[in-house]
Design an enzyme around this catalytic site. Structure first.
Site, PDB file in Angstrom:
ATOM      1  N   LYS A  54      92.787 -13.533  60.277  1.00 49.23           N
ATOM      2  CA  LYS A  54      93.380 -13.499  59.210  1.00 49.23           C
ATOM      3  C   LYS A  54      93.011 -12.284  58.224  1.00 49.23           C
ATOM      4  O   LYS A  54      91.869 -12.726  57.644  1.00 49.23           O
ATOM      5  CB  LYS A  54      93.323 -14.890  58.326  1.00 49.23           C
ATOM      6  CG  LYS A  54      94.281 -15.225  57.375  1.00 49.23           C
ATOM      7  CD  LYS A  54      93.707 -14.435  56.027  1.00 49.23           C
ATOM      8  CE  LYS A  54      94.704 -14.681  55.051  1.00 49.23           C
ATOM      9  NZ  LYS A  54      94.874 -13.334  54.378  1.00 49.23           N
ATOM     10  N   GLU A  82      95.466  -9.743  52.788  1.00 48.36           N
ATOM     11  CA  GLU A  82      96.959  -9.239  52.504  1.00 48.36           C
ATOM     12  C   GLU A  82      97.019  -8.052  51.983  1.00 48.36           C
ATOM     13  O   GLU A  82      98.236  -7.338  52.100  1.00 48.36           O
ATOM     14  CB  GLU A  82      97.577 -10.509  51.445  1.00 48.36           C
ATOM     15  CG  GLU A  82      96.985 -10.979  50.263  1.00 48.36           C
ATOM     16  CD  GLU A  82      95.732 -11.958  50.512  1.00 48.36           C
ATOM     17  OE1 GLU A  82      94.705 -12.104  51.683  1.00 48.36           O
ATOM     18  OE2 GLU A  82      95.718 -12.909  49.915  1.00 48.36           O
ATOM     19  N   GLY A  88      84.009 -12.830  52.601  1.00 38.34           N
ATOM     20  CA  GLY A  88      84.764 -12.837  51.291  1.00 38.34           C
ATOM     21  C   GLY A  88      83.939 -13.112  50.118  1.00 38.34           C
ATOM     22  O   GLY A  88      82.725 -13.088  50.081  1.00 38.34           O
ATOM     23  N   GLY A 105      84.670 -18.672  49.385  1.00 36.64           N
ATOM     24  CA  GLY A 105      83.776 -19.229  50.450  1.00 36.64           C
ATOM     25  C   GLY A 105      83.479 -20.562  50.213  1.00 36.64           C
ATOM     26  O   GLY A 105      83.342 -21.434  51.246  1.00 36.64           O
ATOM     27  N   GLU A 108      79.078 -10.321  40.098  1.00 42.46           N
ATOM     28  CA  GLU A 108      79.326  -9.149  41.094  1.00 42.46           C
ATOM     29  C   GLU A 108      80.838  -8.579  40.705  1.00 42.46           C
ATOM     30  O   GLU A 108      81.661  -9.295  40.299  1.00 42.46           O
ATOM     31  CB  GLU A 108      79.765  -9.698  42.472  1.00 42.46           C
ATOM     32  CG  GLU A 108      80.199  -8.753  43.478  1.00 42.46           C
ATOM     33  CD  GLU A 108      80.569  -9.322  44.696  1.00 42.46           C
ATOM     34  OE1 GLU A 108      81.336 -10.138  44.944  1.00 42.46           O
ATOM     35  OE2 GLU A 108      80.183  -8.716  45.874  1.00 42.46           O
TER      36      GLU A 108
HETATM   37  P1  NAD Z   1      88.274 -13.087  49.059  1.00 45.05           P
HETATM   38  O1  NAD Z   1      87.480 -14.065  48.902  1.00 45.05           O
HETATM   39  O2  NAD Z   1      89.362 -13.132  47.907  1.00 45.05           O
HETATM   40  O3  NAD Z   1      89.364 -12.961  50.117  1.00 45.05           O
HETATM   41  C1  NAD Z   1      88.659 -12.980  51.561  1.00 45.05           C
HETATM   42  C2  NAD Z   1      89.720 -13.387  52.588  1.00 45.05           C
HETATM   43  O4  NAD Z   1      89.874 -14.764  52.475  1.00 45.05           O
HETATM   44  C3  NAD Z   1      91.045 -12.797  52.669  1.00 45.05           C
HETATM   45  O5  NAD Z   1      91.468 -12.623  53.834  1.00 45.05           O
HETATM   46  C4  NAD Z   1      91.856 -13.928  51.820  1.00 45.05           C
HETATM   47  O6  NAD Z   1      92.967 -13.800  51.978  1.00 45.05           O
HETATM   48  C5  NAD Z   1      91.332 -15.254  52.323  1.00 45.05           C
HETATM   49  N1  NAD Z   1      91.451 -16.263  51.378  1.00 45.05           N
HETATM   50  C6  NAD Z   1      91.660 -16.437  50.216  1.00 45.05           C
HETATM   51  N2  NAD Z   1      91.987 -17.991  49.721  1.00 45.05           N
HETATM   52  C7  NAD Z   1      91.682 -18.567  50.824  1.00 45.05           C
HETATM   53  C8  NAD Z   1      91.333 -19.894  51.214  1.00 45.05           C
HETATM   54  N3  NAD Z   1      91.789 -20.625  50.002  1.00 45.05           N
HETATM   55  N4  NAD Z   1      91.249 -20.136  52.255  1.00 45.05           N
HETATM   56  C9  NAD Z   1      90.828 -19.426  53.265  1.00 45.05           C
HETATM   57  N5  NAD Z   1      90.925 -18.088  53.230  1.00 45.05           N
HETATM   58  C10 NAD Z   1      91.424 -17.750  51.864  1.00 45.05           C
HETATM   59  O7  NAD Z   1      87.414 -11.579  49.042  1.00 45.05           O
HETATM   60  P2  NAD Z   1      88.145 -10.251  48.770  1.00 45.05           P
HETATM   61  O8  NAD Z   1      88.604  -9.997  47.465  1.00 45.05           O
HETATM   62  O9  NAD Z   1      89.181  -9.893  49.960  1.00 45.05           O
HETATM   63  O10 NAD Z   1      86.887  -9.424  49.199  1.00 45.05           O
HETATM   64  C11 NAD Z   1      85.894  -9.105  48.342  1.00 45.05           C
HETATM   65  C12 NAD Z   1      84.638 -10.109  48.440  1.00 45.05           C
HETATM   66  O11 NAD Z   1      84.327  -9.969  49.764  1.00 45.05           O
HETATM   67  C13 NAD Z   1      83.554  -9.575  47.510  1.00 45.05           C
HETATM   68  O12 NAD Z   1      83.025 -10.793  46.961  1.00 45.05           O
HETATM   69  C14 NAD Z   1      82.491  -9.210  48.593  1.00 45.05           C
HETATM   70  O13 NAD Z   1      81.069  -8.950  48.265  1.00 45.05           O
HETATM   71  C15 NAD Z   1      82.762  -9.924  49.848  1.00 45.05           C
HETATM   72  N6  NAD Z   1      82.272  -9.197  50.884  1.00 45.05           N
HETATM   73  C16 NAD Z   1      81.210  -9.861  51.579  1.00 45.05           C
HETATM   74  C17 NAD Z   1      80.430  -9.199  52.697  1.00 45.05           C
HETATM   75  C18 NAD Z   1      79.555  -9.636  53.380  1.00 45.05           C
HETATM   76  O14 NAD Z   1      79.173  -9.345  54.467  1.00 45.05           O
HETATM   77  N7  NAD Z   1      78.523 -10.717  52.890  1.00 45.05           N
HETATM   78  C19 NAD Z   1      81.261  -7.924  53.157  1.00 45.05           C
HETATM   79  C20 NAD Z   1      82.250  -7.670  52.572  1.00 45.05           C
HETATM   80  C21 NAD Z   1      82.851  -8.053  51.468  1.00 45.05           C
END
Ligand code: NAD
Length: 499
Positions: free
Chosen positions: A181, A184, A234, A239, A391
């Site tokens: 997944k 978007e 994410g 999470g 963050e």
């Molecule tokens: P996000 O949490 O908004 O989204 C991540 C993914 O989760 C996307 O594909 C999104 O569509 C999906 N998602 C959203 N709501 C969901 C739900 N209720 N259930 C399941 N999936 C859902 O994160 P983002 O804005 O895409 O990315 C930025 C974040 O990711 C930052 O906090 C960054 O630190 C983190 N990140 C962490 C790492 C790591 O290795 N620790 C690496 C890259 C990014």
């Protein structure tokens, strides 16, 4: 494979075919540089997740992939890595258009995707368990290492291809089937990489991709009874939801979450290297990097001189057209995100931080609607301020001064996160002892945002748990089975009366 001119229309990728699914609905991705539509995607529903889960289930329960020798899987993964390398330009161009990152770094990302895939291929040879012949004369045991089954992989937008490759080839090396997944905002690379995988010989159904909204597609994936494990990268907020939902099943889950890394500069450092590393640490990928060195901790005896030089060097960086080879920093992921980043900066100023540079949108000729932001530095930041703790995920550096090593370590660890930290010093003892005391899964010493595919990557504390890359990156997608053997005729368990 080459890419069409934007806007590109994509379907989900299920059982080797592109499909818009039963709903036939679509959504668009607008360029982070302009208001133009760059991609049109199938808008996934729980029905699409059902179809993809079924495809992955059949591929795992009945297909050849988990039944092949590891060496055969390795050969296919190596072919895939080679195709990724051949498609470096197309992959980089796709990522530039959807993420707003610069072409120079997007090319490096594409090489990283190939390297991760080739390394995962080597692990397909190395997947093995253990054996015990020290259990007495009448027993022997083996521990098998087996694939988990069907794995749901949820990917963010900042490194769409790299994070896909930190997960998919490793899960595949172990013999799993997956449903990806993607974010978007940046789903193009996942679909492109998946087509390359099938061209390399990965059977249909082993990799499926469902595009769409997180709360719809992501949630359905976590809840789906046919999905045995979730690996999520994410934000910490999402999470947490994924963990709660997975706990209800319950199912295995691995989470890579947010961060607020410290970049510690001691007075004994090579200050030229430390300056360069500080700039790269915070502004690389527009500051949209999970390991960004967004908190500068600088020793007070050199702080004024260091900060003056930092501001001067920041002014010399080029923010602009991501397609231009000479650009250092491109566009943020979208304008709403930029507005949010700027709110953090304003809030920091209200709390008493001193704005040294930036703090607003950046005008870029030819891109009036782009999400370009001025590189921003806030000084006089204290550990109780939100800008120190939260963050921000944009090109914003916050500066805090320290007097000695103890204070530097305390400040670095005064965070709910623990993904990475960096240390700049020429003192040999300090280069060894300080990393030992930092509470993070990675520490960079005299370098920034560095690493190798052999090194496991993941969080301490609120940055998550589980590991990607390294040998643990394969083990994450496996489970063990202990088989105990009794040898020869056994004695009865119960001492029963003779019948
Ligand atoms: P996000 O949490 O908004 O989204 C991540 C993914 O989760 C996307 O594909 C999104 O569509 C999906 N998602 C959203 N709501 C969901 C739900 N209720 N259930 C399941 N999936 C859902 O994160 P983002 O804005 O895409 O990315 C930025 C974040 O990711 C930052 O906090 C960054 O630190 C983190 N990140 C962490 C790492 C790591 O290795 N620790 C690496 C890259 C990014």
């Amino acid at each position: 494979m080459t890419i069409a001119r934007p806007p590109i229309t994509y379907g989900h990728h299920i059982y080797g075919r592109s499909t818009t699914g039963p709903s036939n609905e679509t959504f668009v991705r607008n360029s982070p540089m302009s208001a133009d539509v760059v991609s049109v995607y199938a808008n996934g529903t729980s029905s699409d997740v059902d179809l993809a889960s079924n495809a992955a289930r059949v591929a795992f329960d009945e297909g050849q992939w988990p039944r092949m020798r590891g060496s055969e899987r390795a050969q296919i993964l190596l072919r895939w890595a080679s195709l990724i390398r051949d498609n470096q330009e197309a992959l980089a161009a796709l990522e530039v258009e959807e993420t707003g990152k610069t072409i120079r770094f997007a090319r490096e990302d594409a090489i990283g995707m190939a390297e991760l895939t080739a390394y995962a291929a080597s692990l397909a040879y190395e997947m093995h368990g253990d054996s015990f012949s020290n259990l007495g004369e009448r027993h022997s045991a083996v521990v098998h290492r087996e694939a988990i089954g069907v794995v749901g992989l949820i990917v963010p937008w900042n490194f769409p291809g790299l994070i896909y490759c930190q997960k998919v080839p490793f899960a595949l090396a172990a013999g799993n089937s997956v449903i990806v997944k993607p974010s978007e905002f940046t789903s193009g690379t996942a679909l492109y990489l998946t087509r390359l995988a099938e061209e390399a010989g990965v059977p249909a159904g082993v990799i499926n991709v469902v595009t769409g909204a997180g709360p719809v597609v992501g949630q359905s994936l976590v809840a789906h009874p046919d999905v045995d494990m979730i690996s999520f990268t994410g934000s910490t907020a999402v999470g947490r939801k994924v963990l709660e939902q997975a706990a209800a099943a319950p199912k295995r889950v691995h989470v890579e979450l947010g961060s607020k890394a410290a970049n510690i500069v001691f007075a004994d450092a090579d200050l030229e290297d430390a300056l360069d590393g500080t700039l790269f640490g915070v502004f690389f990928n527009q500051g949209e990097c999970c390991v960004s060195g967004a908190r500068l901790l600088v020793q007070d005896s050199i702080a004024d001189e260091f900060v003056t030089a930092l501001v001067a060097r920041t002014k010399a960086l080029r923010v602009g057209n991501p397609r231009d080879e000479k650009t250092d920093i491109g566009a943020l992921i979208h304008r709403d995100h930029m507005v949010n980043v700027l709110k953090h900066v304003a809030e920091g100023q209200s709390a008493g931080a001193q704005l040294l540079i930036g703090g607003g949108p950046q005008e870029v000729v030819g891109f009036p609607d782009g999400a370009f932001m001025q590189l921003t530095i806030l000084d006089q930041v204290h550990e109780d301020m939100n800008v120190f703790q939260q963050e921000i995920f944009g090109p914003v550096l916050v500066i805090t001064r320290f007097t000695d090593e103890e204070e530097a370590i305390r400040l670095a660890n005064a965070s709910s996160y623990g993904l990475a930290n960096a240390v700049w010093t020429r003192d040999v003892d300090r280069a060894i002892t300080v990393p030992r005391r930092l509470k993070s899964g990675t520490v960079y010493v005299n370098t920034q945002i560095d690493g190798a595919v052999q090194l496991p990557f993941g969080g301490y504390k609120g940055s998550g748990f589980g590991r990607e890359m390294g040998k643990l990156g394969l083990e994450e997608f496996t489970q063990t089975k202990s088989v105990m053997y009794h040898l020869g005729k056994r004695q009865p368990y119960f001492v029963s009366k003779e019948v």
